[in-house]
Design a protein around this motif. Structure first.
Motif, PDB file in Angstrom:
ATOM      1  N   ALA A  97       7.653  18.270  25.426  1.00  0.00           N
ATOM      2  CA  ALA A  97       7.516  17.392  24.248  1.00  0.00           C
ATOM      3  C   ALA A  97       6.122  16.789  24.182  1.00  0.00           C
ATOM      4  N   SER A  98       5.587  16.409  25.337  1.00  0.00           N
ATOM      5  CA  SER A  98       4.239  15.855  25.378  1.00  0.00           C
ATOM      6  C   SER A  98       3.211  16.894  24.944  1.00  0.00           C
ATOM      7  N   MET A 136      -0.143  18.338  17.909  1.00  0.00           N
ATOM      8  CA  MET A 136      -0.169  17.724  16.579  1.00  0.00           C
ATOM      9  C   MET A 136      -1.371  16.806  16.381  1.00  0.00           C
ATOM     10  N   MET A 137      -1.946  16.331  17.483  1.00  0.00           N
ATOM     11  CA  MET A 137      -3.021  15.356  17.407  1.00  0.00           C
ATOM     12  C   MET A 137      -4.407  15.983  17.457  1.00  0.00           C
ATOM     13  N   GLN A 138      -4.490  17.310  17.578  1.00  0.00           N
ATOM     14  CA  GLN A 138      -5.787  17.945  17.776  1.00  0.00           C
ATOM     15  C   GLN A 138      -6.598  17.994  16.491  1.00  0.00           C
ATOM     16  N   GLU A 139      -7.896  18.233  16.634  1.00  0.00           N
ATOM     17  CA  GLU A 139      -8.837  18.105  15.540  1.00  0.00           C
ATOM     18  C   GLU A 139      -8.656  19.141  14.443  1.00  0.00           C
ATOM     19  N   CYS A 140      -7.988  20.278  14.737  1.00  0.00           N
ATOM     20  CA  CYS A 140      -7.835  21.281  13.696  1.00  0.00           C
ATOM     21  C   CYS A 140      -6.898  20.797  12.602  1.00  0.00           C
ATOM     22  N   PHE A 141      -6.139  19.728  12.874  1.00  0.00           N
ATOM     23  CA  PHE A 141      -5.284  19.153  11.849  1.00  0.00           C
ATOM     24  C   PHE A 141      -5.867  17.856  11.307  1.00  0.00           C
ATOM     25  N   THR A 142      -7.017  17.467  11.814  1.00  0.00           N
ATOM     26  CA  THR A 142      -7.593  16.189  11.399  1.00  0.00           C
ATOM     27  C   THR A 142      -8.542  16.347  10.232  1.00  0.00           C
ATOM     28  N   TYR A 143      -9.288  17.440  10.222  1.00  0.00           N
ATOM     29  CA  TYR A 143     -10.307  17.618   9.202  1.00  0.00           C
ATOM     30  C   TYR A 143      -9.992  18.830   8.334  1.00  0.00           C
ATOM     31  N   GLY A 144      -9.307  18.594   7.245  1.00  0.00           N
ATOM     32  CA  GLY A 144      -9.101  19.635   6.248  1.00  0.00           C
ATOM     33  C   GLY A 144      -8.053  20.669   6.604  1.00  0.00           C
ATOM     34  N   TYR A 145      -7.360  20.503   7.743  1.00  0.00           N
ATOM     35  CA  TYR A 145      -6.299  21.433   8.114  1.00  0.00           C
ATOM     36  C   TYR A 145      -6.792  22.886   8.106  1.00  0.00           C
ATOM     37  N   THR A 146      -7.981  23.076   8.605  1.00  0.00           N
ATOM     38  CA  THR A 146      -8.551  24.419   8.647  1.00  0.00           C
ATOM     39  C   THR A 146      -8.458  24.966  10.055  1.00  0.00           C
ATOM     40  N   PHE A 147      -8.453  26.298  10.134  1.00  0.00           N
ATOM     41  CA  PHE A 147      -8.358  26.961  11.431  1.00  0.00           C
ATOM     42  C   PHE A 147      -9.691  26.895  12.158  1.00  0.00           C
ATOM     43  N   THR A 148      -9.638  26.607  13.459  1.00  0.00           N
ATOM     44  CA  THR A 148     -10.822  26.637  14.297  1.00  0.00           C
ATOM     45  C   THR A 148     -10.489  27.413  15.565  1.00  0.00           C
ATOM     46  N   SER A 176      -2.062  28.645  24.285  1.00  0.00           N
ATOM     47  CA  SER A 176      -1.494  27.739  25.281  1.00  0.00           C
ATOM     48  C   SER A 176       0.024  27.671  25.196  1.00  0.00           C
ATOM     49  N   ASN A 177       0.612  28.138  24.105  1.00  0.00           N
ATOM     50  CA  ASN A 177       2.071  28.141  24.033  1.00  0.00           C
ATOM     51  C   ASN A 177       2.692  29.106  25.028  1.00  0.00           C
ATOM     52  N   ARG A 178       1.923  30.082  25.488  1.00  0.00           N
ATOM     53  CA  ARG A 178       2.406  30.912  26.603  1.00  0.00           C
ATOM     54  C   ARG A 178       2.657  30.045  27.824  1.00  0.00           C
ATOM     55  N   ASN A 179       1.727  29.131  28.110  1.00  0.00           N
ATOM     56  CA  ASN A 179       1.902  28.243  29.250  1.00  0.00           C
ATOM     57  C   ASN A 179       3.087  27.311  29.039  1.00  0.00           C
ATOM     58  N   LEU A 180       3.288  26.880  27.799  1.00  0.00           N
ATOM     59  CA  LEU A 180       4.443  26.039  27.496  1.00  0.00           C
ATOM     60  C   LEU A 180       5.732  26.805  27.791  1.00  0.00           C
ATOM     61  N   PRO A 225      15.644  18.419  36.890  1.00  0.00           N
ATOM     62  CA  PRO A 225      14.361  19.122  36.713  1.00  0.00           C
ATOM     63  C   PRO A 225      14.194  19.718  35.322  1.00  0.00           C
ATOM     64  N   TYR A 226      15.266  20.190  34.735  1.00  0.00           N
ATOM     65  CA  TYR A 226      15.196  20.774  33.386  1.00  0.00           C
ATOM     66  C   TYR A 226      14.792  19.721  32.367  1.00  0.00           C
ATOM     67  N   TYR A 227      15.432  18.565  32.423  1.00  0.00           N
ATOM     68  CA  TYR A 227      15.134  17.531  31.431  1.00  0.00           C
ATOM     69  C   TYR A 227      13.766  16.896  31.670  1.00  0.00           C
ATOM     70  N   ALA A 228      13.338  16.843  32.941  1.00  0.00           N
ATOM     71  CA  ALA A 228      11.983  16.365  33.227  1.00  0.00           C
ATOM     72  C   ALA A 228      10.954  17.323  32.629  1.00  0.00           C
ATOM     73  N   THR A 229      11.238  18.618  32.687  1.00  0.00           N
ATOM     74  CA  THR A 229      10.347  19.610  32.085  1.00  0.00           C
ATOM     75  C   THR A 229      10.313  19.463  30.574  1.00  0.00           C
ATOM     76  N   LEU A 230      11.456  19.138  29.968  1.00  0.00           N
ATOM     77  CA  LEU A 230      11.487  18.947  28.521  1.00  0.00           C
ATOM     78  C   LEU A 230      10.571  17.801  28.089  1.00  0.00           C
ATOM     79  N   LEU A 231      10.453  16.773  28.918  1.00  0.00           N
ATOM     80  CA  LEU A 231       9.525  15.680  28.600  1.00  0.00           C
ATOM     81  C   LEU A 231       8.084  16.186  28.566  1.00  0.00           C
ATOM     82  N   ILE A 232       7.732  17.052  29.505  1.00  0.00           N
ATOM     83  CA  ILE A 232       6.381  17.613  29.532  1.00  0.00           C
ATOM     84  C   ILE A 232       6.160  18.515  28.325  1.00  0.00           C
TER      85      ILE A 232
END
Length: 396
Positions: free
Chosen positions: A333-334, A340-352, A362-366, A324-331
């Motif tokens: 990592a996902s 990394m793929m979200q739009e705030c890093f796609t256009y000019g690396y500006t904060f939104t 959302s890192n609290r949920n992580l 269960p621990y390693y299965a959680t690590l996959l989630i």
């Protein structure tokens, strides 16, 4: 009570504010002889009162839409949210609650979660984490995060005045003096010391060693482009203390990889958060990893994510974690990959706003997800050990 005198007559009309049934007309010695006049006058005044009453009633029906959200008809409205609790607190107390960021609990969560990981990994196989320790560390996280914010605002009062996002903080806005903030800081640290003294001597010494990081972190943005690294070293100290509080000392083969992963995690979410202040940071002359990385933010954060996952895998191996621990690590990592793929890093690396809501918060949920994976892995470990023990028993 409003007196109204009839013209040419020694008659007084007293109108009592309240329901219409409480409207009374009084007369003196002319009551019997001028009954018709009195009734007519009262009816006229009653019509005026009705118009006034209905106009006021209409205003009251529309009033909630114009009143402040924390008050209604002069009464405070209580909410169970952190911001609602602060708004419902007495006015003299509110600046102190905002100084310790009680209305923004996400920072407390991010300080607390590495403690829960360590406490969870230290639990006996097949057992849940120690509830008393989780409660104790939760209280300590609230107090120490508040103390850290107070120290930060005391150092940065002049800088905060020049940044729109921080100009309303109690010290920058002049709601609290430096001496009041210092006194409040002393109270928070005293309570935090009381929590620390509930632990064993090893953990007390380890916790005291973190105080230098708490005090010096706010200065790092003036010195280096890596203040987020110092924040990570400070925020994840609980990954060391949590294990020692349960076990009596640190197993460095588990604690160091876990601590390292927490530091990498902080570098990820706080670099994203730092993008909102890049323009202001340049103007006032402070530094951050957001300014250091610029267009290379995404590759850097991808590297931090790989390092974080590597540390978590190593900590799990040394703690003999299970499926269960390693299965959680996959989630996990996902989740990091999705960031990394979200739009705030796609256009000019500006904060939104998307960066703050979907990454920083959302890192609290992580962190909670990882804690759940540790708990489930530990329960699975107990089941596995029981099955292995039964297989070794001789057949009856």
């Amino acid at each position: 009570m409003l007196p109204a005198r009839f013209t040419g007559q020694n008659i007084w009309l007293r109108i009592h504010h309240g329901p219409l049934s409480n409207l009374h007309c009084f007369s003196s010695s002319y009551q019997n002889r001028q009954k018709k006049m009195e009734v007519s006058t009262c009816n006229r005044d009653l019509c005026v009162f009705k118009r006034l009453f209905h106009s006021q009633r209409s205003w009251l029906l529309r009033a909630p839409a114009r009143l402040d959200t924390t008050t209604l008809f002069g009464k405070r409205q209580f909410s169970l949210s952190a911001a609602g609790i602060v708004n419902s607190a007495p006015a003299p107390v509110q600046p102190y609650l905002r100084l310790m960021r009680f209305d923004k609990p996400i920072g407390t969560w991010l300080l607390y979660l590495p403690c829960t990981w360590s406490i969870g990994l230290a639990a006996d196989p097949g057992c849940l984490p120690h509830l008393g320790m989780l409660t104790l560390f939760g209280t300590g996280a609230l107090l120490m995060r508040g103390a850290g914010c107070t120290i930060n605002d005391m150092w940065d009062k002049d800088f905060d005045k020049k940044v729109a996002r921080t100009a309303t903080r109690p010290l920058a806005a002049g709601e609290i003096s430096q001496m009041q903030a210092l006194t409040f800081l002393g109270g928070q640290l005293s309570l935090a010391l009381g929590v620390l003294l509930c632990l064993n001597y090893y953990s007390i010494a380890l916790g005291a060693a973190s105080l230098s990081l708490v005090v010096t972190y706010p200065l790092m943005k003036r010195i280096t482009y890596w203040p987020q690294l110092v924040l990570g070293l400070t925020f994840n100290w609980g990954a060391l203390i949590g294990w020692s509080a349960v076990m009596g000392s640190c197993d460095w083969s588990v604690c160091l990889p876990l601590y390292f992963s927490g530091v990498m995690w902080t570098l990820i979410y706080d670099t994203i958060y730092a993008h909102q202040d890049k323009d202001d940071d340049v103007r006032v002359g402070v530094k951050s990893t957001a300014l250091r990385f610029q267009e290379q933010t995404k590759p850097w954060l991808s590297g931090f994510s790989v390092a974080m996952m590597s540390g978590l895998v190593l900590a799990g191996l040394n703690a003999e974690q299970t499926l269960p621990y390693y299965a959680t690590l996959l989630i996990v990592a996902s989740h990091l990959s999705h960031q990394m793929m979200q739009e705030c890093f796609t256009y000019g690396y500006t904060f939104t706003d998307n960066c703050f809501n979907c990454k920083f918060v959302s890192n609290r949920n992580l962190g909670l997800l990882l804690f759940l994976g540790i708990v489930c892995g530990n329960l699975w470990k107990g089941r596995r050990d029981t099955l292995l023990q039964n297989d070794k028993l001789p057949a009856q």
